[in-house]
Design an enzyme around this catalytic site. Structure first.
Site, PDB file in Angstrom:
ATOM      1  N   LYS A 181       0.975  -1.286   0.103  1.00  0.00           N
ATOM      2  CA  LYS A 181      -0.057  -0.153  -0.125  1.00  0.00           C
ATOM      3  C   LYS A 181       0.873   1.141  -0.097  1.00  0.00           C
ATOM      4  O   LYS A 181       1.780   1.500   0.967  1.00  0.00           O
ATOM      5  CB  LYS A 181      -1.048  -0.008   1.112  1.00  0.00           C
ATOM      6  CG  LYS A 181      -1.927  -1.184   1.135  1.00  0.00           C
ATOM      7  CD  LYS A 181      -2.924  -1.094   2.344  1.00  0.00           C
ATOM      8  CE  LYS A 181      -2.140  -1.201   3.579  1.00  0.00           C
ATOM      9  NZ  LYS A 181      -3.111  -1.615   4.742  1.00  0.00           N
ATOM     10  N   THR A 212      -9.054   9.799   7.485  1.00  0.00           N
ATOM     11  CA  THR A 212      -8.820   8.502   6.693  1.00  0.00           C
ATOM     12  C   THR A 212      -8.730   7.327   8.004  1.00  0.00           C
ATOM     13  O   THR A 212      -7.932   6.471   7.685  1.00  0.00           O
ATOM     14  CB  THR A 212      -7.690   8.592   6.008  1.00  0.00           C
ATOM     15  OG1 THR A 212      -6.590   9.106   6.897  1.00  0.00           O
ATOM     16  CG2 THR A 212      -7.555   9.407   4.711  1.00  0.00           C
ATOM     17  N   GLY A 214      -8.986   4.055   9.774  1.00  0.00           N
ATOM     18  CA  GLY A 214      -9.510   2.770   9.430  1.00  0.00           C
ATOM     19  C   GLY A 214      -9.338   2.405   7.956  1.00  0.00           C
ATOM     20  O   GLY A 214      -9.954   1.350   7.867  1.00  0.00           O
ATOM     21  N   THR A 215      -8.584   3.038   7.419  1.00  0.00           N
ATOM     22  CA  THR A 215      -8.518   2.833   6.156  1.00  0.00           C
ATOM     23  C   THR A 215      -7.910   1.216   5.695  1.00  0.00           C
ATOM     24  O   THR A 215      -8.309   0.457   4.851  1.00  0.00           O
ATOM     25  CB  THR A 215      -7.511   3.883   5.123  1.00  0.00           C
ATOM     26  OG1 THR A 215      -7.919   5.141   5.347  1.00  0.00           O
ATOM     27  CG2 THR A 215      -7.226   3.458   3.638  1.00  0.00           C
ATOM     28  N   GLY A 216      -6.721   1.151   6.541  1.00  0.00           N
ATOM     29  CA  GLY A 216      -6.122  -0.424   6.351  1.00  0.00           C
ATOM     30  C   GLY A 216      -7.115  -1.333   6.547  1.00  0.00           C
ATOM     31  O   GLY A 216      -7.185  -2.359   6.054  1.00  0.00           O
ATOM     32  N   CYS A 217      -7.722  -1.165   7.633  1.00  0.00           N
ATOM     33  CA  CYS A 217      -8.599  -2.365   8.231  1.00  0.00           C
ATOM     34  C   CYS A 217      -9.956  -2.527   7.179  1.00  0.00           C
ATOM     35  O   CYS A 217     -10.114  -3.734   6.832  1.00  0.00           O
ATOM     36  CB  CYS A 217      -9.509  -1.878   9.537  1.00  0.00           C
ATOM     37  SG  CYS A 217      -8.234  -1.575  10.738  1.00  0.00           S
TER      38      CYS A 217
END
Length: 272
Positions: A181, A212, A214-217
């Site tokens: 990412k 942003t 919580g983007t990865g989860c």
């Protein structure tokens, strides 16, 4: 439950992760994403955090036996079509979850959570080797960001050119696919997906929106949802990228710090 109601049940996705009391990341983000994408979300709680838009004020890891019991309770009765991992703070937890996933013949998405959006450490340094040698080998798709790549491999990525090298370093630990990412780079939001032979570059505009959390989860849960529906890894990751791009664009202010992405952006349910 009748045969007809069983037949209509949606695909089942299990998240093994920590709780975010602010609702923007962790288990809460995972379950919202799964609902939005039409799968049945289930959860194994690994830790409780005191967390809000400003950061993580405290974290309490659950006992390994509690994590194992939750996993077995869900998988042995309800079953599962894909598993997604998030915050696994200790080596013991990492190794336990890796063992459980290794014994479950379904696709898995490993989000090797190392630090929060606010820079708070969520993984003990002593657990890094367990992530490398136990958890990554059982991953269908691993989804490290650039900070996590550096933590796990020592590879520092400063431009798109370095993303191939980062992917190769992560693939060396055994996941089938790796999604690097590149959200921390400047310019467009660029991610790189590869299994060592096929390569897919995923690009999206970078929005002028700092909300942003919580983007990865959210991305990892969206990928797991796609895999549970029977999509290939490239199909699931491509669809997940589109979903999370919309969620970031619709992210909204909440509290005094970094607000969450809007998991219900397709339905107009967030802060817009």
């Amino acid at each position: 439950m009748s045969a007809s109601s069983r037949a209509s049940a949606p695909p089942r996705v299990l998240t093994v992760a920590g709780s975010d009391s602010g609702g923007g990341a962790g288990i809460q983000a995972d379950l919202k994403t799964m609902l939005a994408l039409g799968v049945h979300g289930m959860s194994v709680l690994t830790a409780v955090t005191a967390q809000n838009s400003l950061g993580v004020q405290g974290a309490w890891e659950l006992p390994v036996e509690a994590v194992r019991a939750q996993y077995r309770s869900v998988v042995d009765d309800i079953g599962v079509d894909a598993v997604k991992t998030g915050m696994l703070s200790s080596a013991e937890l990492v190794e336990t979850v890796a063992e459980l996933i290794g014994g479950t013949a379904v696709s898995s998405v490993v989000d090797p959570v190392g630090v929060s959006k606010h820079g708070d450490s969520l993984l003990a340094a002593s657990a890094l080797d367990s992530v490398r040698t136990k958890l990554l080998p059982v991953a269908t798709v691993a989804t490290p960001n650039l900070d996590e790549v550096a933590q796990l491999t020592g590879v520092e990525v400063e431009s798109e050119d370095g993303m191939r090298r980062a992917a190769a370093a992560v693939l060396a630990y055994g996941p089938t696919w790796v999604l690097i990412k590149g959200g921390h780079l400047s310019g467009d939001a660029v991610d790189f997906l590869t299994d060592g032979s096929e390569e897919i570059w995923l690009r999206a505009p970078r929005f002028d929106n700092r909300h942003t959390h919580g983007t990865g989860c959210t991305l990892a849960s969206a990928i797991a949802s796609g895999l549970a529906k029977g999509q290939s890894a490239p199909e699931a990751v491509t669809a997940a990228k589109e979903y999370v791009t919309g969620a970031i664009a619709a992210g909204f202010a909440l509290g005094a710090g970094i607000g969450p992405v809007d998991h219900g952006w397709q339905f107009g349910t967030g802060g817009a």
